[in-house]
Design a protein around this motif. Sequence first.
Motif, short mmCIF file in Angstrom:
data_model
loop_
_atom_site.label_atom_id
_atom_site.label_comp_id
_atom_site.label_asym_id
_atom_site.label_seq_id
_atom_site.Cartn_x
_atom_site.Cartn_y
_atom_site.Cartn_z
N HIS A 181 0.85 -1.20 0.00
CA HIS A 181 0.00 0.00 0.00
C HIS A 181 0.88 1.25 0.00
O HIS A 181 1.86 1.31 0.75
N PRO A 182 0.54 2.24 -0.85
CA PRO A 182 1.38 3.44 -0.96
C PRO A 182 1.64 4.14 0.39
O PRO A 182 2.75 4.63 0.62
N ASP A 183 0.63 4.19 1.27
CA ASP A 183 0.84 4.88 2.56
C ASP A 183 1.05 3.92 3.71
O ASP A 183 1.86 4.16 4.60
N ARG A 184 0.30 2.82 3.71
CA ARG A 184 0.35 1.92 4.86
C ARG A 184 1.50 0.92 4.78
O ARG A 184 1.72 0.16 5.72
N GLY A 185 2.17 0.87 3.63
CA GLY A 185 3.20 -0.14 3.46
C GLY A 185 2.55 -1.49 3.20
O GLY A 185 1.44 -1.55 2.67
N SER A 186 3.22 -2.54 3.61
CA SER A 186 2.72 -3.88 3.32
C SER A 186 1.48 -4.18 4.18
O SER A 186 1.53 -4.13 5.40
N VAL A 187 0.37 -4.47 3.53
CA VAL A 187 -0.86 -4.83 4.26
C VAL A 187 -0.93 -6.35 4.34
O VAL A 187 -0.73 -7.04 3.34
N SER A 188 -1.22 -6.86 5.52
CA SER A 188 -1.27 -8.32 5.71
C SER A 188 -2.42 -8.94 4.93
O SER A 188 -3.53 -8.40 4.92
N PRO A 189 -2.16 -10.09 4.32
CA PRO A 189 -3.27 -10.79 3.65
C PRO A 189 -4.39 -11.16 4.63
O PRO A 189 -5.53 -11.28 4.23
N GLU A 190 -4.05 -11.29 5.90
CA GLU A 190 -5.09 -11.57 6.90
C GLU A 190 -6.10 -10.43 6.93
O GLU A 190 -7.25 -10.62 7.31
N THR A 191 -5.67 -9.23 6.56
CA THR A 191 -6.55 -8.07 6.52
C THR A 191 -7.27 -7.94 5.18
O THR A 191 -8.48 -7.75 5.13
#
Length: 279
Positions: free
Chosen positions: A66-76
């Motif tokens: 994600h451009p702002d959040r960085g890596s988003v967990s697949p769990e999310t």
Amino acid sequence: RAKADGSGCLRFFEPESDSRMRQRRALESDLRRAWAARDFELFFQPIIDMKTRRVSCLEALLRWNHPDRGSVSPETFIPLAEEMGLIVPIGEWVLSEACAAAMTWPENLRVAVNLSPVQLAHIGLAEAITASLARTGLAADRLELEITETVMMKETRATLATLERLKALGLRIAMDDFGAGYSSLRNLQRFPFDKVKIDRAFTAGLGHSRQSAAIVRAVTGMCLSLGMVSTAEGVETEAQLDALDREGCTEAQGYLFSKPVPAKDVAALLDRLACADVT
Ligand code: C2E
Ligand code: MG
Ligand code: MG
Ligand code: MG
């Protein structure tokens, strides 16, 4: 998750629920945009054969940067994609990318792909898999599908029919996260699994919890008797690996060997693991 939202009537009046809802909406539209731009990447984590101490398979794990959040967990984001109806196209993309990646590896290595229950319930699944195999030229016996037990909790007959159909294509099927949820031995009997992946909660207890060791021993023993491979997830220490060896587990996966790595780093990873004396 649907269940968490099911109690939404009450939560609606909670003070933070408004902002949570807004956050969720934002994440949804970000996810839609990310999918349109194919802003996803597959990482791969090796699975080691306990006998040869060589890599036998690599599991594909989806990453969204994600451009702002960085890596988003697949769990999310996977549950979100499921609710948004995006998991079917995303899942097909994953299958196709994973098969293509496996074609660049040595032929003795398989690739494991996680399937959402939503994909399994979708009528186009077998066709999508056949298409991915045909397009990339990957042999069916080099593809493994990982499914969790939630899949089997309802629509047993339909699920069984689908799994039988997939098996007929020549690929392998693994039960993921065994022991984590509503694990039922009946499911192991009823469905055509080739492999059981023991949830990392049990691996974590190895070395200091006799109960964990007993459970791992029971599961691996059962797999052996039923002709299935047993894979321990979340192996982080040598002590855990030794215990798994003692309990007769056939495969191991975890940070001890490697974290999931980008596709471009797989070759170097395989070199490192082939040279390393992982004992
Ligand atoms: P999973 O299939 O059970 O994958 C194993 C998870 O454990 C991965 O998390 C992996 O990075 C992590 N892991 C591996 N070794 C260790 C270890 O030694 N210690 C610890 N603490 N963790 C370890 P990840 O990549 O965040 O994926 C989480 C879950 O998201 C997966 O669980 C899978 O259920 C789902 N998922 C990931 N990629 C896909 C996909 O392409 N499609 C679908 N439907 N689900 C996916
Ligand atoms: Mg998995
Ligand atoms: Mg798992
Ligand atoms: Mg999991």
